[in-house]
Write an enzyme that holds these catalytic residues in place. Structure first.
Site, PDB file in Angstrom:
ATOM      1  N   HIS A 133       0.835  -1.216   0.000  1.00  0.00           N
ATOM      2  CA  HIS A 133       0.000   0.000   0.000  1.00  0.00           C
ATOM      3  C   HIS A 133       0.863   1.256   0.000  1.00  0.00           C
ATOM      4  O   HIS A 133       1.897   1.330   0.654  1.00  0.00           O
ATOM      5  CB  HIS A 133      -1.040  -0.009   1.123  1.00  0.00           C
ATOM      6  CG  HIS A 133      -0.519   0.113   2.532  1.00  0.00           C
ATOM      7  ND1 HIS A 133      -0.187   1.317   3.090  1.00  0.00           N
ATOM      8  CD2 HIS A 133      -0.331  -0.818   3.496  1.00  0.00           C
ATOM      9  CE1 HIS A 133       0.198   1.134   4.342  1.00  0.00           C
ATOM     10  NE2 HIS A 133       0.126  -0.158   4.614  1.00  0.00           N
TER      11      HIS A 133
ATOM     12  N   ASP B 268       5.997   0.820   6.812  1.00  0.00           N
ATOM     13  CA  ASP B 268       4.545   0.687   6.658  1.00  0.00           C
ATOM     14  C   ASP B 268       4.031   1.779   5.729  1.00  0.00           C
ATOM     15  O   ASP B 268       3.583   2.814   6.200  1.00  0.00           O
ATOM     16  CB  ASP B 268       3.879   0.775   8.028  1.00  0.00           C
ATOM     17  CG  ASP B 268       2.403   0.440   7.992  1.00  0.00           C
ATOM     18  OD1 ASP B 268       1.958  -0.224   7.038  1.00  0.00           O
ATOM     19  OD2 ASP B 268       1.680   0.854   8.914  1.00  0.00           O
TER      20      ASP B 268
ATOM     21  N   GLU C  16      -5.040   2.209   2.532  1.00  0.00           N
ATOM     22  CA  GLU C  16      -5.130   1.053   3.428  1.00  0.00           C
ATOM     23  C   GLU C  16      -5.235   1.480   4.876  1.00  0.00           C
ATOM     24  O   GLU C  16      -5.943   0.852   5.670  1.00  0.00           O
ATOM     25  CB  GLU C  16      -3.897   0.152   3.237  1.00  0.00           C
ATOM     26  CG  GLU C  16      -3.970  -1.178   3.984  1.00  0.00           C
ATOM     27  CD  GLU C  16      -3.499  -1.113   5.410  1.00  0.00           C
ATOM     28  OE1 GLU C  16      -3.812  -2.052   6.178  1.00  0.00           O
ATOM     29  OE2 GLU C  16      -2.813  -0.133   5.797  1.00  0.00           O
ATOM     30  N   GLU C  17      -4.536   2.552   5.253  1.00  0.00           N
ATOM     31  CA  GLU C  17      -4.416   2.892   6.664  1.00  0.00           C
ATOM     32  C   GLU C  17      -5.724   3.342   7.315  1.00  0.00           C
ATOM     33  O   GLU C  17      -6.000   2.977   8.450  1.00  0.00           O
ATOM     34  CB  GLU C  17      -3.356   3.989   6.860  1.00  0.00           C
ATOM     35  CG  GLU C  17      -1.940   3.547   6.550  1.00  0.00           C
ATOM     36  CD  GLU C  17      -1.403   2.513   7.530  1.00  0.00           C
ATOM     37  OE1 GLU C  17      -2.130   2.082   8.431  1.00  0.00           O
ATOM     38  OE2 GLU C  17      -0.234   2.126   7.367  1.00  0.00           O
TER      39      GLU C  17
ATOM     40  N   ASP D 198       2.931  -6.344   3.694  1.00  0.00           N
ATOM     41  CA  ASP D 198       2.543  -5.257   4.601  1.00  0.00           C
ATOM     42  C   ASP D 198       2.843  -5.654   6.048  1.00  0.00           C
ATOM     43  O   ASP D 198       2.036  -5.422   6.937  1.00  0.00           O
ATOM     44  CB  ASP D 198       1.062  -4.903   4.431  1.00  0.00           C
ATOM     45  CG  ASP D 198       0.655  -3.667   5.231  1.00  0.00           C
ATOM     46  OD1 ASP D 198       1.551  -2.890   5.619  1.00  0.00           O
ATOM     47  OD2 ASP D 198      -0.554  -3.486   5.478  1.00  0.00           O
TER      48      ASP D 198
ATOM     49  N   HIS E  15       3.537   3.100  12.799  1.00  0.00           N
ATOM     50  CA  HIS E  15       2.651   4.244  13.016  1.00  0.00           C
ATOM     51  C   HIS E  15       3.268   5.309  13.919  1.00  0.00           C
ATOM     52  O   HIS E  15       2.557   6.004  14.646  1.00  0.00           O
ATOM     53  CB  HIS E  15       1.307   3.792  13.593  1.00  0.00           C
ATOM     54  CG  HIS E  15       0.489   2.960  12.664  1.00  0.00           C
ATOM     55  ND1 HIS E  15      -0.787   2.523  12.984  1.00  0.00           N
ATOM     56  CD2 HIS E  15       0.744   2.472  11.426  1.00  0.00           C
ATOM     57  CE1 HIS E  15      -1.267   1.796  11.987  1.00  0.00           C
ATOM     58  NE2 HIS E  15      -0.344   1.756  11.027  1.00  0.00           N
TER      59      HIS E  15
END
Length: 479
Positions: free
Chosen positions: A290, A302, A336-337, A364, A436
């Protein structure tokens, strides 16, 4: 430890590649050992994917859906794929546009507080969070450690700031169960603010979901809906523990300021790049990652590593002049997030012909060393992958873990429609240290590991694209 392979630009490696290229037919079967070996070794001698990751992270930076960074990433990846000679399509996706604003907090009253003293709390707003007044709000803090405790104390919730103090189990992560550890703690990030809002909470806080307790906050999505959005943030593990200790002494009060905004949805795109097949061109093998990231850092793990690794699949095969029977389709998913709308858009466009989606791969789970492949294939299909496992053994990536369902990010809807799904089996024991956070940057990605990712995904994509035997549909759909 010394690399198993020489430097990607060494003269010897280039000579080996040239010798192999004359010995292997470009249309070799997927289980042909010589072809698989050449794919593996070519990928292990190339830093092309790492260079694309550097472009993505260093030149663009954060890429949250709806942002200028996300739009720039679409153009950058599309341009790189066109330069390879792939057939590029930009698939429209309408994505959410959430932006964070001010985010500050301090503990302004607690038992034993000396006069004139307050304590700063390190936090970051969660995606989809509502906003406080511009000047912030001041309210008592209620600490809970489970949804059951929240319900048991429902009468105390209204008008309070609810803190879910649930620790991420780093010991579990270090023993190969990072995904399970993330799921256990992550349910409070996703569902906690919504549950607190239903009971009238003024705001919700969650203990950051991740390891490496260096007073770093981990953001992420929440499950709140319109009409029930309250201010919601992740606090560092250290600050969550501090508040729990202070709450045990007596009443605790916080001043909280969060001013995010939810703006109108924005037009964006999945980037689709095809390496067309020959006699089975209407059948597709997806290889993907992604493109969007959270806004605190550059999303190197990520999921910059995943999308650049997927790009590397096409670059490896184009460089070798290998032509698959089935079309190999690189997809850089958007959103995606905080919405997964890119995955849904692709599913909706192909739901009438899912039988033509032969298999789908997504990376991922970070850029740790891959040890093999995870696959949602039936038990009888597992033996078909023996030649692939043998080809990956020299780089220590021969493991094969069969599961009934992977439920992996953007592939989950395809998998629910019966499409066999695959992902690299990676060492992710420290993935959630950076996940994140503001620390998810290029320096956390080891070039050697990214080369291994490309080798695994390219070998798998080629193997699937040229298989003679049918895999069968994903076992979750077998009745």
């Amino acid at each position: 430890m010394k690399s198993l392979f020489p430097h990607p630009r060494s003269t010897l490696s280039l000579l080996i590649a040239c010798l192999f290229s004359s010995a292997v037919q470009a249309s070799a079967p997927g289980n042909d050992p010589a072809a698989l070996a050449q794919i593996r070794d070519s990928a292990m001698h190339s830093d092309w994917a790492y260079e694309r990751l550097a472009d993505l992270t260093d030149l663009i930076g954060p890429r949250l859906s709806g942002s200028a960074g996300a739009a720039a990433a679409v153009e950058q990846v599309a341009a790189a794929m066109r330069k390879l000679g792939a057939k590029v399509t930009l698939q429209p996706v309408k994505v959410p546009h959430w932006v964070r604003g001010a985010e500050t907090a301090e503990l302004v009253d607690y038992a034993g507080r000396p006069n004139g003293i307050s304590q700063r709390v390190v936090l970051t707003a969660l995606g989809g969070s509502g906003a406080t007044p511009v000047a912030g709000l001041t309210a008592p803090v209620l600490v809970v450690r489970s949804f059951e405790e929240l319900q048991a104390r429902a009468a105390e919730v209204k008008g309070r700031i609810v803190l879910f103090d649930v620790a991420f189990d780093q010991e579990m992560a270090e023993r190969g169960q990072a995904g399970m550890a993330y799921g256990q703690a992550g349910k409070f990030r996703f569902g906690g603010p919504k549950a607190a809002a239903k009971l009238g909470a003024a705001a919700a806080l969650v203990r950051s979901v991740g390891g490496a307790d260096y007073r770093i906050a981990h953001t992420g999505a929440t499950g709140m809906i319109e009409g029930q959005r309250i201010p919601a943030a992740a606090v560092t593990a250290e600050d969550a523990m501090l508040m729990s200790r202070l709450a045990a002494r007596g009443p605790l009060k916080m001043h909280l300021t969060l001013t995010p905004q939810i703006l109108p949805d924005v037009d964006s795109f999945n980037v689709i790049a095809d390496l067309p097949g020959s006699d089975k061109a209407d059948e597709v093998v997806v290889v993907s990652g992604h493109l969007d990231s959270w806004d605190l850092a550059t999303g190197a793990n990520d999921d910059g590593a995943g999308v650049s690794g997927a790009m590397g699949v096409l670059e490896t095969l184009k460089k070798l002049d290998f032509h698959p029977r089935r079309t190999i389709r690189m997809i850089a998913w958007m959103n995606e997030e905080n919405g997964s709308r890119g995955g849904r858009a692709y599913f909706d466009a192909n739901k009438g012909a899912l039988d033509q989606q032969f298999g789908a791969i997504e990376s991922d789970s970070g850029s740790g060393r891959p040890f093999g492949i995870i696959a949602s294939v039936g038990p009888k299909a597992e033996k078909l992958f023996a030649p692939l496992r043998a080809a990956l053994a020299p780089i220590g990536a021969q493991a094969f873990s069969r599961r009934d369902a992977l439920d992996t990010g953007d592939l989950s809807v395809l998998e629910s429609g019966g499409v066999p799904s695959f992902e690299p089996l990676v060492d992710n024991h420290n993935y959630f240290d950076y996940h994140h956070t503001a620390a998810d940057t290029l320096d956390k990605v080891a070039p050697e590991n990214l080369r291994r990712h490309v080798a695994v995904m390219t070998s798998l994509a080629w193997f699937l694209a040229n298989m003679e035997e049918p895999i069968g549909r994903a076992p979750a759909q077998v009745e």
